[in-house]
Scaffold this active site. Structure first.
Site, PDB file in Angstrom:
ATOM      1  N   HIS A  24       0.826  -1.201   0.000  1.00  0.00           N
ATOM      2  CA  HIS A  24       0.000   0.000   0.000  1.00  0.00           C
ATOM      3  C   HIS A  24       0.864   1.255   0.000  1.00  0.00           C
ATOM      4  O   HIS A  24       0.617   2.181  -0.768  1.00  0.00           O
ATOM      5  CB  HIS A  24      -0.937   0.006   1.219  1.00  0.00           C
ATOM      6  CG  HIS A  24      -1.911  -1.127   1.229  1.00  0.00           C
ATOM      7  ND1 HIS A  24      -3.244  -0.972   0.969  1.00  0.00           N
ATOM      8  CD2 HIS A  24      -1.736  -2.458   1.459  1.00  0.00           C
ATOM      9  CE1 HIS A  24      -3.858  -2.149   1.032  1.00  0.00           C
ATOM     10  NE2 HIS A  24      -2.964  -3.062   1.339  1.00  0.00           N
TER      11      HIS A  24
ATOM     12  N   ASP B 186      -6.228   5.468   1.387  1.00  0.00           N
ATOM     13  CA  ASP B 186      -6.399   4.072   1.033  1.00  0.00           C
ATOM     14  C   ASP B 186      -7.856   3.693   1.322  1.00  0.00           C
ATOM     15  O   ASP B 186      -8.372   3.991   2.404  1.00  0.00           O
ATOM     16  CB  ASP B 186      -5.455   3.235   1.900  1.00  0.00           C
ATOM     17  CG  ASP B 186      -5.144   1.884   1.329  1.00  0.00           C
ATOM     18  OD1 ASP B 186      -6.097   1.123   1.074  1.00  0.00           O
ATOM     19  OD2 ASP B 186      -3.956   1.585   1.151  1.00  0.00           O
TER      20      ASP B 186
END
Length: 140
Positions: free
Chosen positions: A16, A114
């Site tokens: 990520h 995210d």
């Protein structure tokens, strides 16, 4: 209002953080100011790995917040990490936004987070800041 200023908030895991960092570096090259939020644990790892190569034009700023875990706790235990993040990160993000917006001409104009960190969207909404979400997973 000054230049666009994004608060970028990846989930604190390698798959990520790296895509968010690459996107942030490219946005900074386009003249967009970035405040990139890492956990304190990952912040040190990014600095050690990238050092001064991170940002040529001074628009990419690295900031860090606690992840809620103690030293020595396993950050690969995703359930525990996520639970702790949900407890500590909303307050930390709010504090960070208040600090930046209270002292910076380029107030945060958007939170890019995210998708797996819904708490970042909640904090942005409470602050009246627009959001954008990104899911950095590979399609392969």
């Amino acid at each position: 209002m000054g230049n666009p200023h994004l608060l970028v908030v990846p989930y604190p895991a390698q798959g990520h953080v790296i895509p968010f960092m690459e996107l942030s570096q490219n946005l900074a090259k386009q003249g967009i100011k970035i405040s990139f939020v890492n956990t304190e644990f990952n912040h040190k790892r990014v600095i050690d790995a990238l050092g001064k190569k991170l940002d040529e034009n001074g628009l990419l700023h690295l900031v860090s917040v606690p992840d809620g875990l103690e030293d020595g706790e396993d950050r690969n235990q995703i359930g525990n990490l996520t639970e702790r993040l949900c407890q500590v990160m909303p307050g930390q993000l709010k504090e960070l936004i208040d600090k930046v917006n209270g002292s910076d001409d380029d107030k945060i104009s958007c939170v890019l987070a995210d998708i797996s960190l819904g708490l970042a969207f909640d904090v942005a909404a409470e602050q009246g800041i627009p959001t954008a979400g990104l899911w950095p997973a590979s399609i392969s």
